[in-house]
Scaffold this motif. Structure first.
Motif, PDB file in Angstrom:
ATOM      1  N   THR A  23      85.673  61.828  49.836  1.00 19.11           N
ATOM      2  CA  THR A  23      86.866  62.463  50.406  1.00 19.11           C
ATOM      3  C   THR A  23      87.199  61.892  51.775  1.00 19.11           C
ATOM      4  OG1 THR A  23      86.346  64.505  49.216  1.00 19.11           O
ATOM      5  CG2 THR A  23      87.917  64.657  51.021  1.00 19.11           C
ATOM      6  N   GLU A  59      88.523  58.299  51.453  1.00 20.26           N
ATOM      7  CA  GLU A  59      89.873  58.270  50.892  1.00 20.26           C
ATOM      8  C   GLU A  59      90.911  58.654  51.944  1.00 20.26           C
ATOM      9  OE1 GLU A  59      91.930  59.503  46.643  1.00 20.26           O
ATOM     10  OE2 GLU A  59      90.144  60.561  47.333  1.00 20.26           O
ATOM     11  N   ASP A  60      90.596  59.668  52.743  1.00 15.72           N
ATOM     12  CA  ASP A  60      91.512  60.089  53.799  1.00 15.72           C
ATOM     13  C   ASP A  60      91.600  59.036  54.895  1.00 15.72           C
ATOM     14  OD1 ASP A  60      93.279  61.779  55.112  1.00 15.72           O
ATOM     15  OD2 ASP A  60      91.686  62.789  56.218  1.00 15.72           O
TER      16      ASP A  60
END
Length: 454
Positions: free
Chosen positions: A204, A207-208
């Motif tokens: 996560t 990806e951010d």
């Protein structure tokens, strides 16, 4: 940008009256103007150092969008203004997605043309100024060793291309410095250089970090966030420790490399980017590919060009040069007056550097700070090097103490060591200890009881 400050503009339109009209308007403004009606002639003109292009969507049997794509590959930082007599919302959106600076509809208005060109070229000048300032503060590579001369000879050859490059070498050997040289010596020098580290990122978070998110994409996403790939549009994205990137993120990075587009978290809309990827690792990616820990398709897409940074032990001739350069930087930053004696430089040259340039920098910094004399001698070097070696040995021995145990036992030992030390630091005061480590006092008391600590 042209050094003589006379900006060069290319006009591409299949209608001769429009070409002549634009040329007259722009030459009156003091620009040097080239005009043509075909894609081939336009790409030939760009090689002359064009600063801005004005391109018609319809070029006879050819498509101005195709030329826009070519220009954004060849000259990603050059602004391109698209014009059309048959503009639609879809066409305009496509042009902007591909990197067009502005879109003007025919019939063109004199004031609009002048303002649009002026704004675009002002942006070019600003980027060029920022780029020059960045180069002035960029650490310059210092070398004399044959291996480094060969490395930077390869850098010169690869700086002007758009293909990805992988830099391989041990930690602390200067891989990011090589990546910056690839950027600032190439055609993307006026674009952004964005660096990020792929190591130890959760899926996560990675990806951010890379793709960004839209407002409301997840709890706490109060506004849109631009990811590293989008920030590097028109420039270079440096991905350090790419071998540690999660396999799911590798798949998404591959899509960016193949299609030039991605989607932010919480969005289905594609964002088009023109980014050069420079990746770095200290690991053997071929072995990781064979073990299934790194995607083979991403590796094949990245590995067309590989540069290797040698360890400091393989470029010993450079150690005195590097030490002098590092000392100069330290003295400037800390407002010190220090220099090396010949015996100090000799001592530095004879050391073994498992941490490479990073380790040398630490020794030089400590020597500059702890030397009682303006001239750093051999004794100071031996003293600060011994402290660093002792710290490294203690850290290594500490890790061995834990790695010889099973996970449950190692965790319990760590917690006993940790809580014992923080209690000692606060003289056994549980209230002060709990406040210092951000833990509720009741939870700390319970933990201490579990561990048998009082």
């Amino acid at each position: 940008m042209n050094e003589n400050n006379i900006m060069k503009i290319l006009v591409v339109d299949d209608e001769e009256p429009i070409r002549e009209s634009l040329q007259e308007i722009l030459e009156e403004e003091g620009y040097e103007v080239y005009s043509t009606e075909t894609i081939q002639a336009a790409t030939d003109c760009v090689k002359k150092g064009i600063d801005l292009a004005i391109v018609d969507i319809k070029l006879g049997d050819e498509n101005g969008i195709d030329l826009l794509k070519l220009l954004k590959i060849e000259r990603p930082q050059m602004p391109v203004i698209m014009i059309s007599g048959h503009g639609t919302v879809a066409l305009t959106a496509q042009a902007f997605k591909l990197g067009a600076h502005e879109f003007m509809e025919k019939p063109l208005r004199l004031i609009q043309v002048k303002a649009c060109v002026r704004n675009a070229l002002d942006a070019v000048r600003l980027k060029h100024k920022v780029s020059q300032q960045s180069r002035q503060h960029l650490p310059q590579p210092v070398y004399a060793a044959p291996a480094m001369k060969e490395l930077y000879r390869q850098v010169d050859k690869l700086a002007g291309i758009a293909e990805p490059v992988v830099i391989m070498g041990p930690s602390g050997s200067g891989k990011e410095l090589v990546a910056r040289a690839l950027h600032y010596e190439g055609t993307r020098a006026d674009g952004p250089f964005v660096a990020t580290n792929a190591a130890s990122m959760s899926v996560t978070l990675a990806e951010d970090e890379l793709f960004g998110h839209e407002k409301g994409a997840f709890t706490g996403a109060h506004a849109r966030r631009t990811g590293c790939i989008e920030q590097a549009n028109g420039g270079t994205l440096f991905l350090d420790e790419i071998a540690d990137m999660d396999l799911q993120i590798q798949a998404k990075l591959l899509r960016v490399l193949e299609s030039g587009q991605f989607s932010r978290l919480g969005s289905t809309r594609s964002v088009f980017v023109n980014v050069r990827i420079v990746a770095a690792t200290h690991k053997d990616l071929d072995t990781l590919v064979q073990q299934g820990l790194f995607r083979h398709d991403l590796w094949y897409r990245l590995c067309a060009f590989i540069l290797r940074t040698p360890s400091l032990d393989k470029r010993r001739d450079d150690i005195p040069l590097l030490a002098e350069a590092l000392l100069k930087t330290v003295c400037t930053d800390m407002q010190l007056d220090r220099s090396f004696s010949e015996s100090a430089l000799s001592a530095l040259s004879q050391r073994k550097y498992t941490g490479n340039i990073r380790e040398l920098k630490h020794i030089v910094t400590r020597a500059a700070v702890f030397s009682e004399s303006p001239v750093i001698d051999e004794q100071v070097i031996e003293s600060v090097a011994a402290v660093q070696r002792s710290s490294a040995d203690n850290h290594s021995n500490s890790l061995k103490d834990y790695t010889s145990l099973d996970y449950k036992t190692a965790r319990e030992k760590f917690e006993k060591d940790y809580f014992g030390e923080v209690l000692k630091k606060h003289d056994g005061n549980i209230t002060a200890t709990a406040a210092s480590i951000g833990m509720a006092q009741s939870n700390l008391s319970r933990k201490l009881k579990e561990l048998g600590l009082r």
